[in-house]
Design a protein around this motif. Structure first.
Motif, mmCIF file in Angstrom:
data_model
loop_
_atom_site.group_PDB
_atom_site.id
_atom_site.type_symbol
_atom_site.label_atom_id
_atom_site.label_comp_id
_atom_site.label_asym_id
_atom_site.label_seq_id
_atom_site.Cartn_x
_atom_site.Cartn_y
_atom_site.Cartn_z
ATOM 1 N N LEU A 39 1.185 -1.481 -0.043
ATOM 2 C CA LEU A 39 -0.158 -0.303 0.218
ATOM 3 C C LEU A 39 1.401 1.064 0.068
ATOM 4 N N ILE A 40 1.794 0.957 1.366
ATOM 5 C CA ILE A 40 2.566 1.691 0.822
ATOM 6 C C ILE A 40 3.590 2.433 -0.618
ATOM 7 N N ILE A 41 4.174 1.436 -1.377
ATOM 8 C CA ILE A 41 4.908 1.857 -2.434
ATOM 9 C C ILE A 41 3.990 2.063 -3.182
ATOM 10 N N PHE A 154 2.841 18.574 1.830
ATOM 11 C CA PHE A 154 3.430 16.620 1.280
ATOM 12 C C PHE A 154 4.003 16.619 1.173
ATOM 13 N N ILE A 155 5.523 17.140 1.871
ATOM 14 C CA ILE A 155 6.391 16.784 2.693
ATOM 15 C C ILE A 155 6.076 16.274 3.227
ATOM 16 N N GLY A 156 5.082 16.945 4.189
ATOM 17 C CA GLY A 156 4.944 16.060 5.515
ATOM 18 C C GLY A 156 4.014 14.592 5.493
ATOM 19 N N TYR A 157 2.781 14.664 4.528
ATOM 20 C CA TYR A 157 2.145 13.129 3.819
ATOM 21 C C TYR A 157 3.400 12.580 3.981
ATOM 22 N N ILE A 158 4.132 12.339 3.559
ATOM 23 C CA ILE A 158 5.344 11.547 3.127
ATOM 24 C C ILE A 158 5.536 10.942 3.909
ATOM 25 N N GLY A 159 6.228 12.208 4.406
ATOM 26 C CA GLY A 159 7.029 11.713 6.139
ATOM 27 C C GLY A 159 6.145 11.004 6.924
ATOM 28 N N TYR A 160 5.134 10.959 7.003
ATOM 29 C CA TYR A 160 4.570 10.027 8.175
ATOM 30 C C TYR A 160 3.936 8.373 7.154
ATOM 31 N N LEU A 161 4.088 9.090 5.913
ATOM 32 C CA LEU A 161 3.813 7.656 5.719
ATOM 33 C C LEU A 161 4.834 6.328 6.041
ATOM 34 N N TYR A 163 6.929 7.110 8.022
ATOM 35 C CA TYR A 163 7.126 6.958 9.338
ATOM 36 C C TYR A 163 6.123 5.561 9.776
ATOM 37 N N ASP A 164 5.227 6.012 9.338
ATOM 38 C CA ASP A 164 3.964 4.216 9.758
ATOM 39 C C ASP A 164 4.665 3.238 8.905
ATOM 40 N N ALA A 165 5.615 3.300 8.295
ATOM 41 C CA ALA A 165 5.351 2.370 7.174
ATOM 42 C C ALA A 165 7.277 1.553 8.116
ATOM 43 N N LYS A 166 7.228 2.430 8.864
ATOM 44 C CA LYS A 166 9.017 1.698 9.686
ATOM 45 C C LYS A 166 8.051 1.010 10.691
ATOM 46 N N LYS A 167 7.286 1.832 11.617
ATOM 47 C CA LYS A 167 6.420 1.372 12.585
ATOM 48 C C LYS A 167 5.720 0.479 12.643
ATOM 49 N N ASN A 168 5.765 -0.075 11.332
ATOM 50 C CA ASN A 168 4.478 -1.332 11.182
ATOM 51 C C ASN A 168 4.973 -2.163 9.974
ATOM 52 N N PRO A 169 6.545 -3.162 10.273
ATOM 53 C CA PRO A 169 7.200 -3.750 9.463
ATOM 54 C C PRO A 169 7.001 -5.257 8.943
ATOM 55 N N ASP A 170 5.285 -5.768 9.373
ATOM 56 C CA ASP A 170 4.919 -6.948 9.684
ATOM 57 C C ASP A 170 4.071 -6.583 8.795
ATOM 58 N N ARG A 171 3.860 -4.884 7.871
ATOM 59 C CA ARG A 171 3.091 -5.625 6.381
ATOM 60 C C ARG A 171 3.760 -5.348 5.179
ATOM 61 N N ALA A 172 5.442 -5.456 5.382
ATOM 62 C CA ALA A 172 6.273 -5.130 4.637
ATOM 63 C C ALA A 172 5.885 -6.333 3.667
ATOM 64 N N ASN A 251 -1.970 3.747 -5.862
ATOM 65 C CA ASN A 251 -0.923 4.293 -6.753
ATOM 66 C C ASN A 251 -2.673 5.434 -7.522
ATOM 67 N N VAL A 252 -4.106 5.228 -7.165
ATOM 68 C CA VAL A 252 -5.064 5.917 -8.642
ATOM 69 C C VAL A 252 -5.097 7.113 -6.869
ATOM 70 N N ILE A 253 -5.174 7.244 -5.746
ATOM 71 C CA ILE A 253 -5.428 7.773 -4.908
ATOM 72 C C ILE A 253 -3.790 8.468 -4.250
ATOM 73 N N GLY A 254 -2.695 8.133 -4.429
ATOM 74 C CA GLY A 254 -1.346 8.447 -3.495
ATOM 75 C C GLY A 254 -0.988 9.442 -5.518
#
Length: 325
Positions: A39-41, A154-161, A163-172, A251-254
């Motif tokens: 999802l983050i990709i 936008f930069i803040g939004y990407i930064g949060y994404l 952060y969220d990806a690192k916080k939830n590595p089990d979904r990788a 992809n669409v929303i991003g």
């Protein structure tokens, strides 16, 4: 002369699509080395890659002083992404929408569209639209300060994404390993094709618009917007066929968020983006279809085939409206 411009336009679109394809492959492979969730990709790497054509076209248009193409390209691409890309994906396979997208990304996309309306004049724009001014009459502008604010958020939004990806590595998710040097080479090659293709599309589209008596707003909203959105369509359809619906929706929303906040922000910083009455209508349509798509997603947690058919029909109606006006 028309034939030459058509060749330039076609070559530009080919370079945009091929460049975006190479860029996405390289970027996704690079992200895979760090085991980023699908999802983050979709929201970041793939969205950035498939939106690179819009970035190239809109920034090139701003540099050349053709801001009508810069704005109408972004708005037209976002309408195409929501109605046509998601609609086609839903017809192929009902598309479940992640709760994170419903609560975080979709609202941000809608709010950023409304911000552009307000930044360009808000109620004054709406009043002029209702007042019956000509479609190409100037109604306002998105200035440099508003553009800088869009980029900052936008930069803040990407930064949060991230952060969220690192916080939830089990979904990788892990993929096929590609050497880093090859990833970087693919990214550079893709960007080179995208930038060159963007310049060719802007040049060819402007000349064809003049020769056919069409306005730059119309050519940007239809031909250029659809052409630069083809990477999103191809990527999302392939993802839907493979059952990777998270990648398709992300992809669409991003891409829509990237288009509105980063691309339009960059364009406005380069040169304030003029907003005419026709663009006000388009922004209002984009807000409406965004809310409609969000409602479709909320009702059953997914966009079904019936909703997909309705969305494609609405896009066809929007194109007819854009041409007739």
């Amino acid at each position: 002369m028309i034939i030459l411009n058509l060749i330039i336009l076609a070559a530009g679109f080919w370079a945009l699509i091929k460049g975006a394809d190479i860029f996405v492959d390289g970027s996704a492979a690079l992200a895979g080395n760090f085991k980023v969730p699908a999802l983050i990709i979709g929201l970041t790497i793939v969205a950035l890659g498939t939106s690179a054509p819009e970035l190239a076209v809109s920034t090139a248009a701003s540099i050349q002083g053709s801001n009508e193409i810069a704005l109408s390209n972004v708005v037209g691409s976002n309408i195409f992404n929501l109605l046509c890309v998601l609609g086609v994906c839903a017809i192929i396979c009902p598309v479940p929408v992640d709760r994170g997208i419903l609560k975080r990304d979709f609202p941000l996309s809608i709010l950023s569209t409304m911000f552009v309306l307000l930044a360009a004049g808000g109620t004054r724009l709406f009043g002029r639209t209702m007042g019956g001014s000509g479609m190409e009459a100037a109604a306002g502008a998105v200035g440099r300060l508003s553009g800088a604010l869009l980029i900052a958020v936008f930069i803040g939004y990407i930064g949060y994404l991230v952060y969220d990806a690192k916080k939830n590595p089990d979904r990788a998710e892990s993929g096929k390993h590609v050497p880093v040097w090859k990833c970087i080479l693919l990214i550079i090659m893709g960007l080179a094709l995208i930038v060159g293709g963007g310049q060719a599309v802007v040049c060819g589209a402007k000349e064809i618009a003049r020769a056919a008596g069409m306005t730059e707003t119309l050519i940007g909203l239809t031909v250029v917007a659809v052409g630069t959105s083809l990477p999103e369509l191809v990527t999302s359809v392939v993802a839907a066929k493979k059952g990777q619906t998270e990648l398709a929706v992300g992809n669409v929303i991003g891409s829509n968020i990237f288009n509105l906040m980063f691309i339009l922000g960059i364009s406005a910083v380069i040169d304030p983006v003029a907003v005419n009455v026709a663009s006000v209508y388009d922004l209002l349509i984009l807000v409406s279809v965004s809310i409609l798509t969000l409602l479709f997603s909320f009702t059953s947690g997914k966009i079904g085939r019936i909703e997909g058919g309705i969305m494609i029909a609405l896009y066809a109606a929007d194109v007819v409206f854009a041409v007739l006006r």
